[in-house]
Design a protein around this motif. Structure first.
Motif, mmCIF file in Angstrom:
data_model
loop_
_atom_site.group_PDB
_atom_site.id
_atom_site.type_symbol
_atom_site.label_atom_id
_atom_site.label_comp_id
_atom_site.label_asym_id
_atom_site.label_seq_id
_atom_site.Cartn_x
_atom_site.Cartn_y
_atom_site.Cartn_z
ATOM 1 N N GLU A 6 0.762 -1.059 -0.003
ATOM 2 C CA GLU A 6 0.103 -0.057 -0.096
ATOM 3 C C GLU A 6 0.983 1.193 0.109
ATOM 4 O O GLU A 6 1.891 1.248 0.414
ATOM 5 N N SER A 7 0.120 2.337 -0.617
ATOM 6 C CA SER A 7 0.975 3.663 -0.634
ATOM 7 C C SER A 7 -0.111 4.841 -0.568
ATOM 8 O O SER A 7 -1.307 4.323 -0.967
ATOM 9 N N GLY A 8 0.258 5.769 -0.531
ATOM 10 C CA GLY A 8 -0.518 6.925 -0.476
ATOM 11 C C GLY A 8 -1.025 7.788 0.668
ATOM 12 O O GLY A 8 -1.897 8.524 0.445
ATOM 13 N N GLY A 9 -1.025 6.957 1.854
ATOM 14 C CA GLY A 9 -1.255 7.629 2.884
ATOM 15 C C GLY A 9 -0.477 8.927 3.562
ATOM 16 O O GLY A 9 0.312 9.502 2.727
ATOM 17 N N GLY A 10 -1.313 9.647 4.439
ATOM 18 C CA GLY A 10 -0.635 10.843 4.919
ATOM 19 C C GLY A 10 -1.515 11.371 5.866
ATOM 20 O O GLY A 10 -2.446 11.032 6.206
ATOM 21 N N SER A 35 -9.971 -6.104 -1.666
ATOM 22 C CA SER A 35 -10.708 -4.963 -0.713
ATOM 23 C C SER A 35 -9.676 -4.231 0.185
ATOM 24 O O SER A 35 -8.603 -4.335 0.345
ATOM 25 N N TRP A 36 -10.453 -3.331 0.502
ATOM 26 C CA TRP A 36 -9.703 -2.268 1.633
ATOM 27 C C TRP A 36 -10.316 -2.371 2.964
ATOM 28 O O TRP A 36 -11.543 -2.405 3.185
ATOM 29 N N TYR A 37 -9.329 -2.548 3.826
ATOM 30 C CA TYR A 37 -9.990 -2.761 5.372
ATOM 31 C C TYR A 37 -9.105 -1.335 6.175
ATOM 32 O O TYR A 37 -8.072 -0.946 5.576
ATOM 33 N N ARG A 38 -9.762 -1.081 7.195
ATOM 34 C CA ARG A 38 -8.668 -0.240 7.930
ATOM 35 C C ARG A 38 -8.956 -0.477 9.406
ATOM 36 O O ARG A 38 -9.956 -1.269 10.024
ATOM 37 N N GLN A 39 -7.974 0.146 10.304
ATOM 38 C CA GLN A 39 -8.001 -0.406 11.470
ATOM 39 C C GLN A 39 -7.599 0.906 12.249
ATOM 40 O O GLN A 39 -6.578 1.583 12.173
ATOM 41 N N SER A 40 -8.466 1.284 13.235
ATOM 42 C CA SER A 40 -8.064 2.466 14.305
ATOM 43 C C SER A 40 -7.668 1.859 15.625
ATOM 44 O O SER A 40 -7.917 0.944 16.069
ATOM 45 N N PRO A 41 -6.837 2.763 16.318
ATOM 46 C CA PRO A 41 -6.276 2.129 17.751
ATOM 47 C C PRO A 41 -7.382 1.761 18.498
ATOM 48 O O PRO A 41 -8.423 2.805 18.805
ATOM 49 N N TYR A 94 -4.844 1.802 6.905
ATOM 50 C CA TYR A 94 -5.566 1.301 5.641
ATOM 51 C C TYR A 94 -4.773 0.173 5.051
ATOM 52 O O TYR A 94 -3.718 0.197 4.615
ATOM 53 N N TYR A 95 -5.331 -1.102 4.836
ATOM 54 C CA TYR A 95 -4.850 -2.280 4.301
ATOM 55 C C TYR A 95 -5.635 -2.744 3.202
ATOM 56 O O TYR A 95 -6.991 -2.729 3.002
ATOM 57 N N THR A 110 -1.088 1.391 5.198
ATOM 58 C CA THR A 110 -0.394 2.924 4.897
ATOM 59 C C THR A 110 -1.469 3.659 6.045
ATOM 60 O O THR A 110 -2.676 3.687 6.005
ATOM 61 N N GLN A 111 -0.722 4.595 6.761
ATOM 62 C CA GLN A 111 -1.532 5.347 7.743
ATOM 63 C C GLN A 111 -2.236 6.596 7.168
ATOM 64 O O GLN A 111 -1.567 7.488 6.390
#
Length: 116
Positions: A6-10, A35-41, A94-95, A110-111
């Motif tokens: 992954e790339s493009g976070g910021g 798919s795209w997944y995401r994980q928050s603290p 994001y994964y 990527t964060q």
């Protein structure tokens, strides 16, 4: 072997946009749902969006409908997530994900941070 990068976070202000990319190798991307997944603290990883192998079918969680768009370029073996009108609650790692022969594969993530 299957690789997802992954790339493009910021860091982006609320209301801003980012486009995430996931470059892949080691499997037949053009025949694979992605798919795209995401994980928050402190939260479990959640599915954000999924796209069929040909790109004709997409599914989104309610909280991102109308703001995020998942897409793919089968010629480049690359998955995208266009994120518009970003909100602080979109902050997460994001994964990208795929299943190959029944096994889940993940990138390193990527964060994405949405903050003023």
């Amino acid at each position: 072997q299957v690789q997802l990068v992954e790339s493009g976070g910021g860091l982006v202000q609320p209301g801003g946009s980012l486009r995430l990319s996931c470059t892949t190798s080691g499997f037949t991307f053009s025949l694979s749902g992605m798919s795209w997944y995401r994980q928050s603290p402190g939260k479990e990883r959640e599915l954000v969006a999924t796209i069929s192998w040909f790109g004709s079918s997409t599914i989104y969680i309610d909280s991102v409908k109308g703001r995020f768009t998942i897409s793919r370029d089968n010629a480049k073996n690359t998955l995208y997530l266009q994120m518009n009108s970003l909100k602080p609650e979109d902050t997460a790692v994001y994964y990208c994900n795929t299943k190959v022969v029944g096994s889940d594969y993940w990138g390193q993530g990527t964060q994405v941070t949405v903050s003023a």
